[in-house]
Design a protein around this motif. Structure first.
Motif, PDB file in Angstrom:
ATOM      1  N   GLY A 151      -3.349  11.455   3.985  1.00 34.88           N
ATOM      2  CA  GLY A 151      -4.647  11.785   3.407  1.00 34.88           C
ATOM      3  C   GLY A 151      -4.559  12.048   1.917  1.00 34.88           C
ATOM      4  N   LEU A 152      -3.488  12.715   1.486  1.00 37.87           N
ATOM      5  CA  LEU A 152      -3.309  12.983   0.059  1.00 37.87           C
ATOM      6  C   LEU A 152      -2.996  11.703  -0.710  1.00 37.87           C
ATOM      7  N   LEU A 153      -2.231  10.808  -0.095  1.00 41.29           N
ATOM      8  CA  LEU A 153      -2.013   9.498  -0.717  1.00 41.29           C
ATOM      9  C   LEU A 153      -3.339   8.772  -0.896  1.00 41.29           C
ATOM     10  N   ALA A 154      -4.193   8.845   0.123  1.00 42.57           N
ATOM     11  CA  ALA A 154      -5.499   8.197   0.030  1.00 42.57           C
ATOM     12  C   ALA A 154      -6.324   8.786  -1.108  1.00 42.57           C
ATOM     13  N   ARG A 155      -6.169  10.076  -1.361  1.00 41.16           N
ATOM     14  CA  ARG A 155      -6.903  10.730  -2.440  1.00 41.16           C
ATOM     15  C   ARG A 155      -6.364  10.390  -3.823  1.00 41.16           C
ATOM     16  N   GLY A 156      -5.233   9.687  -3.887  1.00 42.42           N
ATOM     17  CA  GLY A 156      -4.690   9.297  -5.171  1.00 42.42           C
ATOM     18  C   GLY A 156      -3.451  10.039  -5.600  1.00 42.42           C
TER      19      GLY A 156
ATOM     20  N   ALA B 185       0.359  10.860  -6.110  1.00 40.08           N
ATOM     21  CA  ALA B 185       1.605  10.112  -6.147  1.00 40.08           C
ATOM     22  C   ALA B 185       2.436  10.499  -4.924  1.00 40.08           C
ATOM     23  N   PRO B 186       3.327   9.611  -4.460  1.00 43.74           N
ATOM     24  CA  PRO B 186       4.080   9.894  -3.227  1.00 43.74           C
ATOM     25  C   PRO B 186       4.831  11.223  -3.240  1.00 43.74           C
TER      26      PRO B 186
ATOM     27  N   LEU C 123      11.345  -1.532   1.825  1.00 42.57           N
ATOM     28  CA  LEU C 123      10.801  -0.255   1.355  1.00 42.57           C
ATOM     29  C   LEU C 123      10.545  -0.315  -0.143  1.00 42.57           C
ATOM     30  N   HIS C 124       9.484   0.340  -0.585  1.00 41.37           N
ATOM     31  CA  HIS C 124       9.120   0.310  -2.006  1.00 41.37           C
ATOM     32  C   HIS C 124       8.740   1.710  -2.473  1.00 41.37           C
ATOM     33  N   ASP C 125       8.457   1.826  -3.756  1.00 42.03           N
ATOM     34  CA  ASP C 125       8.298   3.156  -4.349  1.00 42.03           C
ATOM     35  C   ASP C 125       6.991   3.848  -4.003  1.00 42.03           C
ATOM     36  N   ARG C 126       6.130   3.216  -3.197  1.00 49.42           N
ATOM     37  CA  ARG C 126       4.906   3.881  -2.753  1.00 49.42           C
ATOM     38  C   ARG C 126       5.043   4.388  -1.314  1.00 49.42           C
ATOM     39  N   CYS C 127       6.250   4.288  -0.762  1.00 49.66           N
ATOM     40  CA  CYS C 127       6.505   4.751   0.607  1.00 49.66           C
ATOM     41  C   CYS C 127       6.969   6.207   0.607  1.00 49.66           C
ATOM     42  N   VAL C 128       6.659   6.901   1.700  1.00 50.77           N
ATOM     43  CA  VAL C 128       7.205   8.226   1.973  1.00 50.77           C
ATOM     44  C   VAL C 128       7.810   8.175   3.371  1.00 50.77           C
ATOM     45  N   LEU C 129       9.112   8.435   3.478  1.00 53.72           N
ATOM     46  CA  LEU C 129       9.786   8.521   4.769  1.00 53.72           C
ATOM     47  C   LEU C 129       9.862   9.988   5.172  1.00 53.72           C
ATOM     48  N   THR C 130       9.575  10.284   6.444  1.00 51.31           N
ATOM     49  CA  THR C 130       9.522  11.689   6.883  1.00 51.31           C
ATOM     50  C   THR C 130      10.422  11.928   8.091  1.00 51.31           C
ATOM     51  N   PRO C 131      11.734  11.747   7.962  1.00 47.51           N
ATOM     52  CA  PRO C 131      12.620  11.885   9.115  1.00 47.51           C
ATOM     53  C   PRO C 131      12.974  13.329   9.451  1.00 47.51           C
TER      54      PRO C 131
ATOM     55  N   ARG D 249       0.832  -1.204   0.000  1.00 44.77           N
ATOM     56  CA  ARG D 249       0.000   0.000   0.000  1.00 44.77           C
ATOM     57  C   ARG D 249       0.870   1.260   0.000  1.00 44.77           C
ATOM     58  N   ALA D 250       0.292   2.358  -0.495  1.00 43.48           N
ATOM     59  CA  ALA D 250       0.913   3.667  -0.312  1.00 43.48           C
ATOM     60  C   ALA D 250       0.955   3.959   1.175  1.00 43.48           C
ATOM     61  N   MET D 251       2.076   4.480   1.663  1.00 40.60           N
ATOM     62  CA  MET D 251       2.172   4.672   3.110  1.00 40.60           C
ATOM     63  C   MET D 251       3.189   5.731   3.481  1.00 40.60           C
ATOM     64  N   VAL D 252       2.942   6.305   4.665  1.00 38.64           N
ATOM     65  CA  VAL D 252       3.883   7.217   5.293  1.00 38.64           C
ATOM     66  C   VAL D 252       4.506   6.482   6.467  1.00 38.64           C
ATOM     67  N   LEU D 253       5.837   6.521   6.542  1.00 40.13           N
ATOM     68  CA  LEU D 253       6.576   5.918   7.651  1.00 40.13           C
ATOM     69  C   LEU D 253       7.247   7.044   8.417  1.00 40.13           C
ATOM     70  N   ASP D 254       6.876   7.193   9.681  1.00 42.98           N
ATOM     71  CA  ASP D 254       7.311   8.337  10.472  1.00 42.98           C
ATOM     72  C   ASP D 254       7.726   7.854  11.855  1.00 42.98           C
ATOM     73  N   ALA D 255       8.410   8.705  12.589  1.00 45.69           N
ATOM     74  CA  ALA D 255       8.658   8.528  14.019  1.00 45.69           C
ATOM     75  C   ALA D 255       9.227   7.140  14.347  1.00 45.69           C
ATOM     76  N   ASP D 256       8.507   6.362  15.193  1.00 48.45           N
ATOM     77  CA  ASP D 256       9.036   5.082  15.654  1.00 48.45           C
ATOM     78  C   ASP D 256       9.269   4.102  14.514  1.00 48.45           C
ATOM     79  N   ALA D 257       8.497   4.187  13.462  1.00 43.89           N
ATOM     80  CA  ALA D 257       8.718   3.308  12.309  1.00 43.89           C
ATOM     81  C   ALA D 257      10.090   3.567  11.702  1.00 43.89           C
ATOM     82  N   LEU D 258      10.517   4.819  11.660  1.00 42.54           N
ATOM     83  CA  LEU D 258      11.822   5.145  11.104  1.00 42.54           C
ATOM     84  C   LEU D 258      12.942   4.603  11.995  1.00 42.54           C
ATOM     85  N   THR D 259      12.737   4.679  13.306  1.00 43.25           N
ATOM     86  CA  THR D 259      13.736   4.132  14.225  1.00 43.25           C
ATOM     87  C   THR D 259      13.897   2.629  14.014  1.00 43.25           C
TER      88      THR D 259
END
Length: 557
Positions: A509-514, A516-517, A413-421, A391-401
């Motif tokens: 929310g923007l990913l959910a709306r369609g 692109a990452p 990790l795949h091309d639908r991910c967004v990392l926000t460190p 799925r399209a996803m945001v990985l933030d905070a504890d997920a990044l750790t």
């Protein structure tokens, strides 16, 4: 959206224009000098000659203030930036100023165009060596820094640096192209090898650059050092120059410009339909709109007492336009979350099997993992299950750790991910890249936050949003944007607990709306800053989602 260029790209554009016969180097230098003087008079109208832009009247018609009451010192360097300075000196003198010019370097070694303007000034006034500058005799209305500009590749000699500091220790200082000592590609101050050897240089009130802003105006120390930054048009064709250079269409990241996201990427993704009104890009059926046509975001929460971050993200996702948002939480946290949520749905979700079961619902098209989740084995298994879903996803905070210390997770990790460190998380994810970025900047162009984020995105194979006042967003193919909350977009009150969780929610929310990452990350970051600017000081994280409707109305949506 505005393109930001590196110094090498700007030189290539100028060279292409000169080679084509469109303009000469001397003409470009004259335009640059005139642009600086125009910016000076616009910034400080009290310094402008009272006779305005018309041709100068005879000497006997000039008032006393126009015969030399205003005094300027112009510091010229050994390259074309110094040539711009000689033009500025001449134009100020023609406006009735008393002007003193100091040169760093050998006049015989000036580039041809700079040499011409050196000689033109020589017909009007003297040129002194910069080490002859006497601080005790300085009483200037204006100092012009035309020493090194964008071409600086090494730290400035500290003896000269002290003289420059003394010359520019007045209220009105203008730098030509870039404050001397600051790398135009990275915004970093060039050092002599250690912070102990660093002597701060010019901090102008005004920086005037030409045709395009440079990355260093918006990165690292740049915004603090540059003061107000003005881009002066010197007549280069903006679009054809970029196309000829290969900046936009090239897939070579080294040739790409950097997008400064000062105009929302969001806008082209909205359109008006008579029976629906304004709509965001997303999935639509032929039937009447339904919440699931606008995307369904699933945000995972921490356990009891640790659900606030997920609730902030969920509120952000809902406000930005996701049709439905669900928080998945451990069973023990269900009552706590239910007590504080209404429009946001809840689901018991305590382990990876439960997440797999939830994701059997194809309507869930975006995930947010990390805020408040903790770094337990259970959290790791949830992140693994989320990544496996594709799925399209945001990985933030504890997920990044967790990802930063777990090579198998990182490899998923795949091309639908967004990392926000933020900076600390970035260092845990990409320690060698962070170390390179933190090393003293000895030579220019220095390794920049743009370079670091591009390298990180390429390694991770997904979009990386490296947070900060100079947020940089990069995709694996080298596309890059800067969402700089600086200058007129400065919003220091964003440095408040939970604001990053809301940003993660906006992007989800923007990913959910369609979206692109890359587009979701750019638009989410831009809206995040706009909400902070709209609300103003006193902002707390809970205010950000609630400010979105006001921001949308201001955009005419």
């Amino acid at each position: 959206m505005t393109e930001l260029l590196t110094a090498a790209q700007m030189r290539a554009i100028e060279a292409a224009a000169i080679t084509s016969g469109e303009v000469t180097g001397l003409e470009l230098m004259e335009r640059a000098g005139r642009g600086v003087v125009a910016a000076i008079f616009e910034e400080w109208p009290e310094l402008a000659p009272s006779w305005g832009p018309a041709p100068k009247p005879p000497e006997y018609f000039l008032q006393n203030d126009e015969q030399g009451l205003h005094r300027a010192v112009v510091l010229c360097g050994p390259g074309n930036n110094g040539g711009d300075g000689f033009v500025v000196a001449r134009l100020l003198r023609e406006a009735g100023w008393h002007v003193e010019v100091f040169l760093y370097g050998d006049a015989e070694k000036l580039p041809p165009d700079a040499r011409v303007n050196y000689e033109r000034w020589g017909g009007m006034g003297e040129v002194s060596r910069i080490d002859a500058f006497n601080t005790w005799k300085s009483d200037y209305d204006l100092a012009v820094d035309a020493l090194f500009g964008t071409g600086l590749t090494r730290a400035i000699d500290q003896g000269i640096a002290k003289t420059v500091n003394d010359a520019c220790a007045i209220e009105r200082v203008v730098s030509v192209d870039m404050p001397s000592g600051c790398c135009s590609d990275s915004g970093r101050m060039l050092l002599h090898g250690s912070d102990d050897a660093y002597l701060p240089l010019i901090r102008p009130s005004l920086t005037v650059t030409f045709q395009f802003a440079k990355a260093g105006h918006y990165l690292c120390d740049g915004p603090d050092v540059c003061g107000k930054t003005v881009v002066s048009d010197i007549g280069l064709d903006r679009h054809s120059a970029l196309i000829e250079l290969g900046v936009r269409p090239s897939r070579n990241s080294k040739k790409r410009s950097i997008d400064l996201t000062v105009v929302p990427r969001l806008i082209p993704c909205w359109w008006y339909e008579p029976d629906r009104g304004w709509s965001l890009l997303g999935k639509f059926s032929e039937d009447l709109p339904h919440k699931y046509n606008y995307g369904h975001a699933l945000i995972l929460s921490g356990s009891v007492g640790k659900g606030g971050a997920a609730r902030l993200a969920a509120r952000g996702a809902l406000r930005v336009g996701a049709g439905a948002v669900t928080i998945g939480c451990p069973p023990a946290a269900l009552i706590e979350n239910a007590a504080q949520l209404n429009a946001i749905m809840l689901r018991k979700l305590g382990d990876a099997d439960a997440l797999d079961d939830a994701l059997s619902d194809a309507r869930i098209n975006a995930l947010c993992l990390g805020p408040g989740m903790g770094v337990s084995d259970e959290s790791r298994s949830l992140i693994e299950a989320g990544l496996k879903s594709g799925r399209a996803m945001v990985l933030d905070a504890d997920a990044l750790t967790l990802i930063g210390r777990d090579a198998p997770l990182f490899a998923m990790l795949h091309d639908r991910c967004v990392l926000t460190p933020h900076a600390g998380e970035f260092a845990r994810l990409f320690p060698d890249i962070a170390e390179k970025l933190a090393a003293p900047a000895i030579k220019g162009p220095a390794y920049s936050k743009v370079d670091a984020t591009r390298d990180a995105a390429k390694r991770a194979g997904c979009v990386v949003l490296f947070k900060g006042p100079d947020t940089v967003i990069a995709a694996p193919d080298g596309r890059c944007s800067i969402n700089a909350s600086v200058y007129e977009r400065s919003a220091p009150w964003l440095a408040t607990a939970g604001s990053g969780d809301v940003l993660a929610g906006f992007i989800t929310g923007l990913l959910a709306r369609g979206f692109a990452p890359m587009q979701a990350a750019e638009s989410g970051a831009w809206l995040h800053t706009e909400c902070a600017l709209s609300f103003g000081p006193g902002l707390i994280a809970e205010d950000l989602p609630e400010e979105l409707p006001k921001v949308f109305r201001a955009l005419g949506i």
